[in-house]
Scaffold this motif. Structure first.
Motif, PDB file in Angstrom:
ATOM      1  N   HIS A  29       1.209  -0.732  -0.166  1.00 14.19           N
ATOM      2  CA  HIS A  29      -0.353   0.565  -0.557  1.00 14.19           C
ATOM      3  C   HIS A  29       0.712   1.669   0.002  1.00 14.19           C
ATOM      4  CE1 HIS A  29      -0.646  -2.222   4.643  1.00 14.19           C
ATOM      5  NE2 HIS A  29      -0.377  -1.383   4.179  1.00 14.19           N
ATOM      6  N   LEU A  76      -1.509   5.405  -0.538  1.00 12.55           N
ATOM      7  CA  LEU A  76      -1.563   5.665   0.799  1.00 12.55           C
ATOM      8  C   LEU A  76      -1.001   6.464   0.795  1.00 12.55           C
ATOM      9  CD1 LEU A  76      -3.703   5.030   2.712  1.00 12.55           C
ATOM     10  CD2 LEU A  76      -2.410   3.567   4.257  1.00 12.55           C
ATOM     11  N   PHE A 129     -14.928   6.496   3.010  1.00 12.27           N
ATOM     12  CA  PHE A 129     -14.309   4.885   3.423  1.00 12.27           C
ATOM     13  C   PHE A 129     -15.126   4.153   4.375  1.00 12.27           C
ATOM     14  CE2 PHE A 129     -11.307   2.419   5.207  1.00 12.27           C
ATOM     15  CZ  PHE A 129     -10.141   2.105   3.953  1.00 12.27           C
ATOM     16  N   PHE A 133     -17.177   7.197  14.129  1.00  5.07           N
ATOM     17  CA  PHE A 133     -16.088   6.287  14.696  1.00  5.07           C
ATOM     18  C   PHE A 133     -16.504   5.046  14.863  1.00  5.07           C
ATOM     19  CE2 PHE A 133     -13.131   5.758  17.543  1.00  5.07           C
ATOM     20  CZ  PHE A 133     -12.116   5.767  16.202  1.00  5.07           C
ATOM     21  N   PHE A 188     -17.503   2.275  12.713  1.00  7.41           N
ATOM     22  CA  PHE A 188     -15.750   1.717  11.925  1.00  7.41           C
ATOM     23  C   PHE A 188     -15.586   0.442  12.832  1.00  7.41           C
ATOM     24  CE2 PHE A 188     -12.041   3.489  10.162  1.00  7.41           C
ATOM     25  CZ  PHE A 188     -12.067   2.663   8.902  1.00  7.41           C
ATOM     26  N   LEU A 236     -14.687  -3.308  12.129  1.00  8.43           N
ATOM     27  CA  LEU A 236     -13.257  -3.827  11.396  1.00  8.43           C
ATOM     28  C   LEU A 236     -12.941  -4.629  12.394  1.00  8.43           C
ATOM     29  CD1 LEU A 236     -10.901  -0.886  11.006  1.00  8.43           C
ATOM     30  CD2 LEU A 236     -11.810  -2.544   9.643  1.00  8.43           C
ATOM     31  N   LEU A 237     -13.787  -4.764  14.371  1.00  6.20           N
ATOM     32  CA  LEU A 237     -13.589  -5.512  15.171  1.00  6.20           C
ATOM     33  C   LEU A 237     -15.010  -7.123  14.564  1.00  6.20           C
ATOM     34  CD1 LEU A 237     -13.429  -3.544  18.402  1.00  6.20           C
ATOM     35  CD2 LEU A 237     -11.930  -5.444  17.585  1.00  6.20           C
ATOM     36  N   ARG A 277      -8.209  -9.970   1.110  1.00  4.04           N
ATOM     37  CA  ARG A 277      -7.165  -9.638   2.362  1.00  4.04           C
ATOM     38  C   ARG A 277      -7.219  -7.896   1.937  1.00  4.04           C
ATOM     39  NH1 ARG A 277      -5.565  -8.992   6.827  1.00  4.04           N
ATOM     40  NH2 ARG A 277      -3.604  -8.279   6.787  1.00  4.04           N
ATOM     41  N   PRO A 278      -7.373  -6.601   2.418  1.00  8.13           N
ATOM     42  CA  PRO A 278      -7.189  -4.978   2.613  1.00  8.13           C
ATOM     43  C   PRO A 278      -6.004  -5.264   1.623  1.00  8.13           C
ATOM     44  CG  PRO A 278      -7.410  -6.247   4.111  1.00  8.13           C
ATOM     45  CD  PRO A 278      -7.537  -7.093   3.671  1.00  8.13           C
ATOM     46  N   VAL A 279      -5.895  -4.343   0.899  1.00  5.14           N
ATOM     47  CA  VAL A 279      -4.933  -3.357   0.151  1.00  5.14           C
ATOM     48  C   VAL A 279      -3.801  -3.387   0.592  1.00  5.14           C
ATOM     49  CG1 VAL A 279      -5.499  -2.332  -2.258  1.00  5.14           C
ATOM     50  CG2 VAL A 279      -6.624  -0.957   0.467  1.00  5.14           C
ATOM     51  N   GLU A 318       3.600   0.124   8.345  1.00  6.66           N
ATOM     52  CA  GLU A 318       1.794   0.882   9.038  1.00  6.66           C
ATOM     53  C   GLU A 318       1.724   2.019   8.687  1.00  6.66           C
ATOM     54  OE1 GLU A 318      -0.340  -1.274   8.674  1.00  6.66           O
ATOM     55  OE2 GLU A 318       0.527  -3.339   8.933  1.00  6.66           O
ATOM     56  N   LEU A 319       0.935   3.052   8.300  1.00  7.38           N
ATOM     57  CA  LEU A 319       0.848   4.558   8.031  1.00  7.38           C
ATOM     58  C   LEU A 319      -0.195   4.002   9.166  1.00  7.38           C
ATOM     59  CD1 LEU A 319       1.550   6.624   6.596  1.00  7.38           C
ATOM     60  CD2 LEU A 319       0.297   6.420   5.522  1.00  7.38           C
ATOM     61  N   PRO A 327      -8.782  -2.509  17.119  1.00 11.92           N
ATOM     62  CA  PRO A 327      -9.410  -2.442  15.603  1.00 11.92           C
ATOM     63  C   PRO A 327      -8.503  -2.217  14.390  1.00 11.92           C
ATOM     64  CG  PRO A 327     -10.001   0.074  16.965  1.00 11.92           C
ATOM     65  CD  PRO A 327      -9.773  -0.415  17.447  1.00 11.92           C
ATOM     66  N   ARG A 345      -5.281  -4.944  13.191  1.00 12.68           N
ATOM     67  CA  ARG A 345      -6.375  -6.185  12.733  1.00 12.68           C
ATOM     68  C   ARG A 345      -6.203  -6.415  11.653  1.00 12.68           C
ATOM     69  NH1 ARG A 345     -10.869  -9.329  15.288  1.00 12.68           N
ATOM     70  NH2 ARG A 345     -11.440  -9.888  12.975  1.00 12.68           N
ATOM     71  N   MET A 346      -6.653  -5.693  10.414  1.00 13.29           N
ATOM     72  CA  MET A 346      -6.716  -5.042   9.160  1.00 13.29           C
ATOM     73  C   MET A 346      -5.515  -4.387   8.414  1.00 13.29           C
ATOM     74  SD  MET A 346      -9.172  -6.696   8.920  1.00 13.29           S
ATOM     75  CE  MET A 346      -9.846  -6.932   6.906  1.00 13.29           C
ATOM     76  N   GLY A 403      -2.927  -1.540   6.965  1.00 10.04           N
ATOM     77  CA  GLY A 403      -3.092  -0.370   5.848  1.00 10.04           C
ATOM     78  C   GLY A 403      -4.030   0.638   5.203  1.00 10.04           C
ATOM     79  N   TRP A 404      -4.636   0.220   4.576  1.00 10.86           N
ATOM     80  CA  TRP A 404      -5.842   1.904   5.496  1.00 10.86           C
ATOM     81  C   TRP A 404      -6.334   1.216   6.158  1.00 10.86           C
ATOM     82  CZ3 TRP A 404      -6.965   5.265   1.144  1.00 10.86           C
ATOM     83  CH2 TRP A 404      -5.904   5.371   0.006  1.00 10.86           C
ATOM     84  N   MET A 405      -7.137   1.106   6.409  1.00  8.26           N
ATOM     85  CA  MET A 405      -7.465   0.523   7.450  1.00  8.26           C
ATOM     86  C   MET A 405      -7.129   1.304   9.020  1.00  8.26           C
ATOM     87  SD  MET A 405     -10.591  -1.162   6.372  1.00  8.26           S
ATOM     88  CE  MET A 405     -10.937  -2.276   5.500  1.00  8.26           C
ATOM     89  N   ALA A 448      -4.777   3.473   8.459  1.00  9.59           N
ATOM     90  CA  ALA A 448      -4.648   4.680   8.372  1.00  9.59           C
ATOM     91  C   ALA A 448      -6.413   5.330   8.884  1.00  9.59           C
ATOM     92  CB  ALA A 448      -4.156   5.305   6.853  1.00  9.59           C
ATOM     93  N   ILE A 449      -7.317   5.022   7.935  1.00  8.81           N
ATOM     94  CA  ILE A 449      -8.008   5.941   7.845  1.00  8.81           C
ATOM     95  C   ILE A 449      -8.611   5.880   9.177  1.00  8.81           C
ATOM     96  CG2 ILE A 449     -10.852   5.643   6.819  1.00  8.81           C
ATOM     97  CD1 ILE A 449      -8.705   6.388   4.941  1.00  8.81           C
ATOM     98  N   MET A 450      -8.642   4.988   9.675  1.00  4.46           N
ATOM     99  CA  MET A 450      -9.059   4.531  11.423  1.00  4.46           C
ATOM    100  C   MET A 450      -8.530   6.238  12.314  1.00  4.46           C
ATOM    101  SD  MET A 450     -10.658   2.248  13.745  1.00  4.46           S
ATOM    102  CE  MET A 450     -11.410   2.853  14.533  1.00  4.46           C
ATOM    103  N   PHE A 487      -6.505   8.874  11.398  1.00 10.43           N
ATOM    104  CA  PHE A 487      -7.104   9.984  10.369  1.00 10.43           C
ATOM    105  C   PHE A 487      -8.140   9.866  11.271  1.00 10.43           C
ATOM    106  CE2 PHE A 487      -6.832  12.006   6.251  1.00 10.43           C
ATOM    107  CZ  PHE A 487      -5.883  13.127   6.511  1.00 10.43           C
TER     108      PHE A 487
END
Lengths: 287, 609
Positions: free
Chosen positions: A89, A92, A222, A264, A267, A271-272, A285-287, B60-61, B108, B111-112, B114-116, B118-120, B122
């Motif tokens: 990524h 990003l 997103f 928030f 979101f 994710l959890l 699998r996410p990017v 990880e960003l 949270p 766990r994923m 990457g983007w998740m 970063a956005i979380m 942000f």
């Protein structure tokens, strides 16, 4: 209640349109575009500029659409293509950079204050089902549903769409089968930019043209994408509408400051509990 | 005192000199305006160093540094205004709040990844104004918190110069701590994780736990920075902690170099002294920072510090990497000591992918002190079997036992911790690491020192260093001492495989899994590899080998298990298997006369010469 739900569906439609834009580049280029919302906001400023200079409505839509599409393709050439096979990524950072450049440019040219985008004349509220609504609310919902339907058809029925699905499964295998993944990536960004440009007069009518809104739209788009499931157009639509209603109800019944906090939490919970979202495939699998 | 020891002390000496010079600047007449610039650089460098740790080292960003920074600033602002104005108290409380904020988003988001993530993170920055407004009067709401008193230390109010010295000292102490962490096996482990979570877990690291730890650690400097910032002007407001702060920190990180510690200071200094002082530039700053991100992401990943290092290495140090590209076995005795091998037993193991049985009812026994080879045509389930043992796939049925411990159902890092080392079809060596560092990442869990022990150089840290010296000895035994400080990923394929093999062995693993370790090697390299595998076997290890090169297999294997279409076709010694008509017809082919003598000859020649 009705007022809150309608207004939630309207803002949710904007999130859905952004999320659909994310999906287009995800499927076609294998990369999410942080700048998708900034492209919409840029389009809103271009629209406002065109109106101020007396352009006719029928000329504004195609002009803004093409202009934003070109900028998106430029972004692909400068910030995405050089990363091919870099993995992990890195887009990003580069698309965040592109988003920052767009916002910075907007502030230099137009400043930080909101500009009205008068694409539909007077936007007078009316009563419906015991609540209040504006015509633009329903236009936005119509656009989101229409765009989603068109894109589902595009992905399932056209060779471009099927090529994007192949690409998103396995880019190497797709190029071995003769799919030009570089061109696919460029066209994908062009298409996402075109969508952003065409929708920006309508979105701008609701949000006004203002630089600071792009960050909110990017993040909430997103959240819609994640909630609905990465890679799914239907998921993006339903995800957008759901989170629009959730934040609207939270703002109405808990307090205006809880609008963002509610999302928030949604979101984090997504994710959890179900990171692949409502319509996503778990193995993607996410990017 | 050896040279290494001296260098290590001199590094401390360097930091000490910097500290003395910085602290004495007010005495030699540097103006308050200039001191303020240094304070701003220190504060930014603290926040950026956390970003470097998560982004540069753990891969990880995070864009949430601004939120942690705000948490630290508001904690300090509130406490100082309400009678708890002591730097030690406010710094500690800010760090605690920062850790909480960091972990809440990390759990949270990571766990994923990457983007998740970063956005979380942000999103967290977006929440700052709402949260501050909800808390209301104590934090001053949207208009900001005013009248934060001047900082006190143990009851003494500090002057402007005193505040400057406090900022410099806090910054330097943190950077020494961070340097200690990064230069320990934790830094190596993080870079390994960034290269590949698959590799990291095979070395006994839990990717999620590692990332969460790095993420939590990165909150500390951001919170410190926020705390110090609150005292700077005695005023903080929500708009100080927005999007542009996150972007500025990221730009500084990329500019200085994300995989360095010093880069955080260099990047921050450039941004504060350049754009920060120039009002026309301010207007265009977002465009410039955006351009940094694009250019940094596309072309120069290592930043300014990386560039300087590269030039330094090329023109001043001239490390002889080329000469050391291949290595030969020098030590002919190859004494690996004793390895406590464990018996591996697979009973009725099966695994299907979407209805297709990749492995079906496989029985396999690998004894300690023996080389057990898994052979078979492509798609027969060899690598799948290896991955089932390693834990990359969960077996649908059957039992996998190592000694008297069941491995089935364990995550990869816990299989590794049971004493399982492995290599991969394509050697996985993180690009930033030297051969010595690669090997030091082996068996991460065993004999390790914690983050805190490494940071403060407590006694346990030095015992881990001793185990690193054992790794170095092992490298020397197999003839790799000439490349020990070379960049591992730049070596020739045969040498890279050897390094991977040493990493799999280091740390005392009882079971070694080798996945097509001979592929692509020439005859001399094959001979060396065979000698090492035989030495491993003689030391008592249980070796399981997946291999296509049958000549190689017949030269070194004690037992051979032939797989076909996911089940065991034949099992026995090399002689038994090669005379099995089923094996001949389905895999080896009849009348080819495979003997394996050439590889055996190669070994003999080397042993005797």
């Amino acid at each position: 209640m009705t007022t809150a739900i309608i207004s939630g569906l309207a803002t949710g439609s904007i999130y859905a349109l952004i999320a659909i834009g994310y999906n287009i580049t995800y499927l076609s280029a294998g990369a999410l575009n942080f700048a998708q919302a900034n492209l919409v906001v840029l389009g809103a400023f271009l629209t406002a500029w065109c109106y101020q200079h007396g352009w006719a409505a029928y000329a504004i839509y195609p002009a803004v659409g093409v202009a934003v599409a070109v900028i998106a393709m430029l972004e692909e050439r400068l910030a995405i293509r050089p990363l091919r096979n870099r993995g992990s990524h890195s887009e990003l950072v580069t698309t965040l950079g592109a988003a920052t450049i767009i916002t910075g440019t907007i502030i230099v040219i137009w400043g930080s204050d909101p500009i009205e985008v008068t694409s539909f004349g007077a936007n007078s509220p009316f009563s419906i089902l015991g609540g209040r609504a504006q015509p633009i609310d329903f236009i936005l919902m119509g656009c989101a549903v229409g765009v989603a339907a068109l894109l589902v058809l595009l992905v399932r029925r056209t060779s471009f769409g099927i090529a994007t699905l192949a690409q998103s499964e396995d880019a190497d295998a797709a190029s071995l089968r003769g799919i030009d993944v570089r061109r696919l990536s460029l066209y994908g960004f062009g298409l996402a930019g075109l969508l952003a440009g065409l929708m920006s007069p309508i979105v701008g009518n609701k949000t006004y043209a203002v630089a600071s809104v792009s960050l909110l739209l990017a993040v909430k788009g997103f959240v819609a994408l994640t909630f609905g499931g990465l890679g799914s157009i239907e998921g993006a639509l339903i995800g957008g509408l759901c989170i629009g209603v959730i934040e609207s109800l939270a703002a109405r019944y808990v307090g205006a400051d809880y609008r963002d906090i509610a999302l928030f939490l949604v979101f984090a919970a997504t994710l959890l509990v179900r990171p692949q979202g409502l319509f996503g495939k778990p193995h993607l699998r996410p990017v | 005192m050896n040279l290494l020891e001296l260098l290590r002390r001199r590094a401390y000496l360097g930091w000490l000199v910097v500290a003395v010079v910085m602290v004495s600047l007010p005495q030699v007449g540097v103006t308050l305006t200039n001191l303020r610039q240094i304070v701003l650089i220190c504060i930014m460098a603290l926040a950026v160093s956390g970003l470097n740790l998560v982004y540069g080292f753990a891969g990880e960003l995070t864009l949430g540094q601004a939120a942690v920074y705000a948490g630290g600033a508001y904690t300090t602002g509130y406490l100082a205004s309400n009678g708890y104005n002591d730097l030690f108290v406010t710094l500690t409380a800010s760090v605690v709040v920062g850790l909480v904020i960091g972990v809440v988003t990390g759990v949270p988001g990571l766990r994923m990844g990457g983007w998740m993530l970063a956005i979380m993170s942000f999103f967290l920055v977006i929440l700052i104004p709402s949260v501050i407004n909800i808390i209301g009067t104590p934090l001053g709401g949207f208009s900001g918190l005013t009248g934060i008193p001047r900082v006190k230390v143990l009851g003494h109010q500090l002057t402007d110069n005193g505040y400057y010295i406090a900022v410099v000292l806090v910054t330097l102490v943190w950077f020494v701590i961070l340097r200690n962490v990064v230069r320990s096996r934790h830094g190596v482990a993080l870079l390994t994780l960034k290269e590949s979570p698959i590799l990291a877990s095979s070395l006994g690291m839990s990717p999620y736990a590692m990332k969460l730890k790095a993420y939590a650690l990165s909150s500390i400097p951001a919170a410190l920075a926020g705390s110090l910032f609150a005292y700077l002007d005695g005023f903080i407001a929500p708009e100080s902690f927005g999007l542009s702060l996150s972007i500025t920190l990221l730009a500084a990180s990329i500019l200085g170099g994300t995989v360095t510690i010093v880069g955080a200071i260099v990047g921050s200094a450039i941004i504060i002294l350049g754009p920060g002082n120039n009002s026309t530039f301010q207007e265009y700053s977002l465009i410039a920072y955006g351009a940094f991100l694009v250019i940094g992401g596309v072309v120069f990943n290592d930043g300014i510090v990386g560039l300087v290092n590269k030039l330094w290495r090329r023109h001043v140090k001239r490390t002889p990497v080329e000469a050391a590209a291949t290595a030969a076995v020098v030590d002919t005795t190859l004494d690996l000591g004793t390895i406590a091998g464990k018996r591996l037993v697979l009973r009725g193991v099966g695994k299907s992918f979407g209805g297709v049985a990749a492995v079906d009812d496989v029985d396999l026994v690998a004894e300690p002190g023996q080389v057990t080879a898994l052979i078979g045509p492509n798609g027969s389930g060899k690598t799948t079997t290896l991955n089932l043992i390693s834990g990359y796939y969960a077996a649908d049925q059957g039992e996998i036992m190592l000694g008297d411990v069941s491995l089935r159902g364990r995550p990869v890092h816990r299989v590794s911790r049971a004493g399982v080392g492995r290599t991969f079809q394509t050697p996985m060596l993180p690009p930033e690491l030297t051969v010595r560092q690669v090997v030091s990442a082996a068996s991460f869990d065993r004999r390790r020192s914690s983050f805190v022990e490494s940071a403060l150089r407590l006694p346990r840290f030095f015992s881990t260093r001793r185990s690193d010296e054992e790794g170095a000895r092992l490298l020397k035994t197999v003839g790799l001492s000439s490349v020990i400080d070379a960049q591992a990923s730049s070596l020739a394929l045969g040498t890279r495989r050897m390094v991977e093999l040493v990493r799999a062995v280091a740390g005392g693993n009882g079971l070694i899994l080798l996945d097509e370790v001979a592929a692509g090697l020439d005859e001399i390299e094959l001979g060396e590899l065979a000698r090492i595998i035989i030495a491993l076997r003689d030391a008592g290890a249980t070796v399981v080998l997946v291999e296509h090169n049958f000549a190689f297999v017949s030269a070194i294997a004690d037992r051979v298990c032939v797989l076909a279409e996911g089940s065991v076709l034949s099992e026995g010694t090399v002689a038994e298997v090669t005379s099995d008509p089923k094996v001949l017809s389905s895999y080896l082919g009849e009348g080819t006369g495979v003997t394996g003598t050439r590889v055996r000859d190669a070994i003999d020649v080397e042993v005797h010469s």
